[in-house]
Design a protein around this motif. Structure first.
Motif, short mmCIF file in Angstrom:
data_model
loop_
_atom_site.label_atom_id
_atom_site.label_comp_id
_atom_site.label_asym_id
_atom_site.label_seq_id
_atom_site.Cartn_x
_atom_site.Cartn_y
_atom_site.Cartn_z
N GLY A 408 0.82 -1.21 0.00
CA GLY A 408 0.00 0.00 0.00
C GLY A 408 0.85 1.25 0.00
O GLY A 408 2.04 1.22 -0.31
N GLY A 409 0.24 2.37 0.34
CA GLY A 409 0.95 3.65 0.33
C GLY A 409 1.35 4.09 1.73
O GLY A 409 1.06 3.42 2.72
N VAL A 410 2.07 5.20 1.77
CA VAL A 410 2.46 5.85 3.03
C VAL A 410 1.89 7.26 3.01
O VAL A 410 2.17 8.03 2.08
CB VAL A 410 4.00 5.88 3.20
N ASP A 411 1.04 7.56 4.00
CA ASP A 411 0.38 8.87 4.05
C ASP A 411 0.97 9.65 5.22
O ASP A 411 0.84 9.25 6.38
CB ASP A 411 -1.13 8.67 4.23
N VAL A 412 1.68 10.73 4.88
CA VAL A 412 2.28 11.59 5.91
C VAL A 412 1.58 12.94 5.82
O VAL A 412 1.67 13.63 4.79
CB VAL A 412 3.80 11.73 5.70
N ASP A 413 0.84 13.28 6.85
CA ASP A 413 0.12 14.56 6.91
C ASP A 413 0.63 15.37 8.09
O ASP A 413 0.92 14.81 9.16
CB ASP A 413 -1.39 14.32 7.07
N ALA A 414 0.74 16.65 7.86
CA ALA A 414 1.16 17.54 8.94
C ALA A 414 0.46 18.88 8.79
O ALA A 414 0.23 19.35 7.66
CB ALA A 414 2.67 17.73 8.93
N ALA A 415 0.10 19.47 9.94
CA ALA A 415 -0.49 20.82 9.90
C ALA A 415 0.60 21.86 9.69
O ALA A 415 0.31 22.97 9.22
CB ALA A 415 -1.25 21.09 11.21
N GLY A 416 1.83 21.51 10.00
CA GLY A 416 2.94 22.42 9.77
C GLY A 416 3.80 21.92 8.62
O GLY A 416 3.38 21.12 7.79
#
Length: 758
Positions: A408-416
């Motif tokens: 699958g994928g790698v989801d990296v989310d950040a507010a900054g």
């Protein structure tokens, strides 16, 4: 084995061709029996007993052999009796012997029935000091010792004072030796050794069979093995099986009332100690207060604790009330300790005042096979100052911290902001599907730069635009000062690097200087053209080579034309050289094969045969030269020959010139056709043509039908007395005249001739 001899003994005499003689004696090492049949009057000599018998009669197939008169009275020191006899002294009995009253027998041999009767005691006694002092033997039947009318205390006693008692049977059957008590419910069988102190004081032994103890008593002690002062030792070379069919909690019980119990086995791999209960439980209980009160140990293998058929609630519980539980392993493998729940979860819970520490001098792996979001979750939720830290303190490899989603994928989310910094190594972004790296907003640049190295862009798709540089509103600037390389690392693709002129009338021109043009491939190289094509070299002495170091070289022309494949040495002095090894040269064609030469040619083999074969049509050999040897078939070896075979079509030799058959040894011209007056025809068909048969003067010309011969001879002078020929042969004297005899006929098959005419 009984003797059967009923033929008479006869001999040739002077006055009688066959006269009867006395029967031949039978000499053996035993006495005769009723089954021994021979001619009446035959003498039987028993060499062992030094006794002579005579056959007196045969009645109903039973022989009567006699050693004394049939009747009469006599007094003998030693007597052989064939009927009934009362014995007072030494007697040998061949028939039935009845003895009544108190009788003392000094020496008795009986071959028939023998009966002791009366109401007095019978004593068999001898003073002979030997192993077989008294012998009771039945050479063909059994022996019964009975006390059929005895009362209590009137026993059958077999006592050996100072010696042994041996009982032995050689019968190959069940119950070969049978000891039975059948008197009532209080009966016993008692085997007692009074004074023996050895371990084999009473010994039951079977050399190659088993020993079975069977009891029909329905009690817990139906079979008792007791050693009041010692132990019980059970040894076996094969399996020992203790089984009970009692339905009770202690159906089999092993009890050490004062000591321990050891169960030891010296078995190899797979030869286990199994304790199994098909429907009940297994309880191990120890009452000792010690750290190792219950020990389950495998000194050389593993330990499995399984509940393979348990239902919900039937758990495996390891509980220490007031003490700790330690699980440790010293094996140096990746799964030295494994906690596996194949159908449920695993909870590790600690009190709020203590941490859960997972550490290892090796690696620490956390994995899940659940097919759901959040199958592995690492989270913290303590407050705004908490952090989640992944730290590799000492790792220096490119994958010191490895985040890997293999499917699958790698989801990296950040507010900054997201910062990817590598102070000393590379940063690699790889994907197996369409990807993008973009920025949005006017005036926001995307820069790919290398301050001291290269910027490499590589497109491996099997497409014309595998690598595409596109500027929607601007231009493309590409300057190359050094080597230009087009490299594709795509595997298993015929067009991983593709140069294509896609327009219908476009072309590709590849030019190279003196450095040459090299096409190298570990796979196939294919050059295809849809119009007339050529591959040529120019210049004197410059060769063009098509070669395969270990495979074939195939030249295939698919056009339906006689010159679909053309190999042409166009120079007037050029030639074509085809060489092959032991595999040979094979030329196959669906139509004609033509080999033409403008000068003298040859088709030879240096060792094997040379065959010209047409499997369904003719083989034509034509020589057009105006010469006597226009076609020359020559077996040049001094011992060589020429073999011409033909079927029913025959052999035809036609010529407008002469036909010559010459041989240096005896020759024949044979036809096997039967019932034909013209089996062989020699014809000079021209009106003035002739036939000449040329033979030596003496043998001449011979005519034969296979069994009879006739000769035609020609000579000078009369042949009579000098020329030998077959009878009826003709001889012509060419020196004769009208006044002499010219024709002679042979009359004896030798040298006699009779003249015919004058």
């Amino acid at each position: 084995m009984a003797v059967k001899r009923i033929s008479m003994n006869r001999a040739y005499g002077l006055d009688n061709a066959l006269q009867q003689l006395a029967p031949r004696p039978i000499i053996t090492n035993r006495a005769p029996g009723t089954g021994d049949i021979a001619e009446i009057g035959t003498t039987w000599i028993d060499k062992d007993d030094d006794t002579v018998y005579v056959l007196t009669s045969v009645v109903a197939g039973s022989a009567n052999w006699s050693t004394s008169p049939a009747s009469g009275a006599t007094t003998l020191a030693s007597l052989t009796v064939t009927t009934t006899c009362d014995i007072g002294t030494n007697c040998t009995v061949g028939g039935t012997l009845d003895v009544t009253g108190a009788t003392t027998l000094t020496d008795l041999s009986v071959s028939g029935s023998f009966s002791f009767g009366g109401t007095d005691q019978i004593v068999l006694e001898t003073s002979a000091n030997q192993a077989d002092a008294i012998v009771l033997e039945a050479t063909a039947g059994g022996i019964d010792i009975l006390a059929s009318g005895a009362s209590a205390g009137e026993d059958i006693d077999i006592v050996a004072t100072g010696s042994s008692v041996n009982m032995r049977s050689t019968e190959d059957a069940a119950n070969a030796i049978f000891i039975e008590a059948d008197g009532g419910t209080s009966e016993t069988i008692y085997i007692h050794a009074d004074q023996g102190t050895g371990v084999a004081s009473i010994n039951l032994e079977s050399d190659v069979g088993g020993i079975t103890l069977t009891s029909g008593l329905a009690s817990a002690d139906a079979i008792n093995v007791a050693a009041s002062a010692g132990g019980v030792d059970v040894d076996a070379a094969l399996q020992i099986n203790i089984a009970s069919s009692q339905n009770a909690a202690d159906a089999i019980r092993m009890n050490a009332s004062a000591g321990g119990i050891d169960i030891d086995a010296a078995g190899a791999a797979g030869e286990d100690i199994n304790i199994a209960n098909a429907a009940g439980s297994i309880v191990l209980t120890a009452g000792e207060s010690a750290a190792d009160s219950v020990v389950i140990e495998s000194s050389n293998g593993g330990i499995d604790i399984l509940a393979s058929g348990a239902s919900a609630g039937e758990d495996i519980d390891i509980t220490a009330t007031g003490s700790s539980v330690h699980i440790s392993s010293s094996e140096n493998v990746a799964d030295s300790i494994t906690l596996v729940s194949s159908n449920g979860g695993i909870d590790i819970t600690a009190s709020s005042a203590e941490d859960i520490d997972i550490s290892g001098t090796g690696g620490v792996n956390i994995s899940s096979t659940e097919n759901a979001a959040g199958s592995v979750t690492i989270s913290n939720n303590g407050g705004v100052t908490d952090t989640l830290v992944l730290t590799n303190t000492q790792g220096t490899s490119a994958a010191a911290i490895d985040i890997n989603a293999t499917a699958g994928g790698v989801d990296v989310d950040a507010a900054g902001a997201i910062a990817l910094d590598s102070s000393a190594g590379a940063i690699s972004l790889d994907a197996a599907a369409a990807s993008n790296f973009s920025v949005s907003g006017a005036g926001i640049d995307l820069t790919l730069a290398s301050s001291g190295g290269r910027v490499v862009m590589n497109g491996e798709e099997a497409a014309a635009d595998a690598l595409r540089l596109l500027s929607a509103a601007g231009g493309l600037d590409a300057d190359v000062a050094l080597q230009m390389s087009l490299v594709s690392s795509q595997a298993a693709a015929a067009d991983s690097v593709r140069i294509q002129a896609s327009a219908a009338d476009g072309g590709i021109d590849v030019d190279a200087g003196t450095g040459g043009l090299t096409l190298d491939s570990t796979g196939a190289i294919s050059i295809d053209g849809a119009a007339a094509s050529n591959m040529s070299v120019s210049g004197a002495g410059i060769d063009l080579t098509l070669a395969s170091a270990a495979g074939r070289v195939a030249i295939d022309g698919g056009e339906a034309a006689v010159n679909a494949v053309t190999i042409d040495a166009s120079d007037a002095a050029g030639g074509i050289d085809i060489n092959a090894g032991t595999g040979g040269i094979t030329v196959d064609s669906g139509d004609a094969i033509s080999l033409d030469g403008a000068a003298a040619s040859n088709f030879t083999t240096s060792a094997g045969d040379l065959s010209l074969i047409s499997s369904a049509a003719s083989v034509v050999i034509t020589g057009a030269e105006a010469a006597a040897d226009a076609i020359d078939i020559n077996a040049s070896n001094a011992a060589g020959g020429i073999d011409i075979d033909a079927g029913t079509g025959g052999i035809a030799a036609d010529t407008t010139g002469a036909l010559s058959l010459q041989a240096a040894t005896a020759s024949d011209f044979t036809c096997s056709l039967a019932s034909s007056a013209a089996a062989i025809t020699i014809s000079a068909s021209a009106a003035d043509g002739g036939i000449t048969l040329d033979a030596g003067a003496t043998p001449g010309v011979t005519f034969t039908n296979g069994t009879q011969s006739h000769q035609m001879l020609v000579g000078s002078g009369s042949p009579n007395g000098s020329v030998s020929a077959a009878q009826g042969s003709l001889y012509v004297d060419v020196a004769g005249s009208t006044s002499t005899t010219i024709l002679f006929v042979n009359t004896d098959g030798s040298t006699t001739w009779v003249g015919v005419g004058a």
